[in-house]
Design an enzyme around this catalytic site. Sequence first.
Site, PDB file in Angstrom:
ATOM      1  N   CYS A   1       1.058  -1.222   0.096  1.00  0.00           N
ATOM      2  CA  CYS A   1       0.144  -0.064   0.101  1.00  0.00           C
ATOM      3  C   CYS A   1       0.894   1.091   0.035  1.00  0.00           C
ATOM      4  O   CYS A   1       1.438   1.615   1.095  1.00  0.00           O
ATOM      5  CB  CYS A   1      -0.814   0.072   1.130  1.00  0.00           C
ATOM      6  SG  CYS A   1      -1.962   1.436   1.111  1.00  0.00           S
TER       7      CYS A   1
ATOM      8  N   CYS B   1      -0.365   3.965   2.156  1.00  0.00           N
ATOM      9  CA  CYS B   1      -0.279   3.867   3.505  1.00  0.00           C
ATOM     10  C   CYS B   1       1.120   3.990   3.777  1.00  0.00           C
ATOM     11  O   CYS B   1       1.432   4.558   5.048  1.00  0.00           O
ATOM     12  CB  CYS B   1      -0.595   2.404   3.913  1.00  0.00           C
ATOM     13  SG  CYS B   1      -2.213   2.000   3.485  1.00  0.00           S
ATOM     14  N   ASP B   2       2.035   3.820   3.148  1.00  0.00           N
ATOM     15  CA  ASP B   2       3.469   3.543   3.644  1.00  0.00           C
ATOM     16  C   ASP B   2       4.452   4.307   2.861  1.00  0.00           C
ATOM     17  O   ASP B   2       5.736   4.431   3.230  1.00  0.00           O
ATOM     18  CB  ASP B   2       4.096   2.267   3.788  1.00  0.00           C
ATOM     19  CG  ASP B   2       2.979   1.218   4.398  1.00  0.00           C
ATOM     20  OD1 ASP B   2       2.671   1.750   5.606  1.00  0.00           O
ATOM     21  OD2 ASP B   2       2.872   0.098   4.064  1.00  0.00           O
TER      22      ASP B   2
END
Length: 317
Positions: free
Chosen positions: A132, A135-136
């Site tokens: 992701c 997300c990261d």
Amino acid sequence: MYKSIVIGTGPAGLTAAIYLARANLNPLVIEGLQPGGQLTTTTEVENFPGFPEGILGPDLMDNMRKQAERFGAEFKSAWVESVDFSQRPFKVKVDGQGVLEAESVIISTGASAKYLGIPGEQENVGRGVSTCATCDGFFFRGKKIIVVGGGDSAMEEAGFLTRFASNVTLVHRREELRASKIMQDRAKENSKISWALGRTPLEVVIGETGMKGLLARNNETGNEELIEADGVFVAIGHTPNTAFLGGQITTDANGYIVVRPGTTETNIPGVFACGDVQDTRYRQAISAAGSGCMAAMDAEKYLEGTMVHDWSETLDK
């Protein structure tokens, strides 16, 4: 007999459980094989509102679970083998624990990211390996990143990651990409993206101080080479966790549950879907939680008998 059974305990399922429990509907929540969903494999979550300093994924899920329990939600550690939605009450067959019955069911079983299945991958998810970018990506400012994949998702992830990374290398086992031409063109025009096509990933290589990169085989020469990077993002798609439904719920060609736009209603009145199992676009914890709230409110209206429309014919088409 339960008024509502929630299948799955990611952000969507737990939010649905909180809302149902607060409405005194005493839901049963079936946790499945990965209680807490994909966020339990994430280290720091910095984009969930209300946590200015960030929060660990497992801690966020544990807090949501405790909140649902506080209002009366019941949890069962089990695996759903099959369901029977042909008549009411609905039946949910649970591994080793018989058949449960409910007046309504909320499906929040999520979608599982596809992995390469190579050494060093699974054990380093959340520690350099991710599925992701949204997300990261933030954690890789000024670093080298590898994106593995050849479809539109990989092109999109690579483009997004160039906002943070010093360089993004796109690795694909074939010389040709599956992505649409417009997505390929955008990626090729991005000066921060380099290409390693015709390479088959073999191993995520970890050194004494952390990630070293991706070992790949050059399919033309047969030689193995290390593509150096600080992070590896796998972007080869997701698989919605819908096999247990046995085709009773309308899904799209890829297996994602189809809901009536703007609601969480499936083709079967009384059965609702929320989170990544019906979301092919956003796939974020906060959007999943929001749809969990919607599912609980839809289920409550259904149980009260105030849901006016039966949309099953529309969805079947």
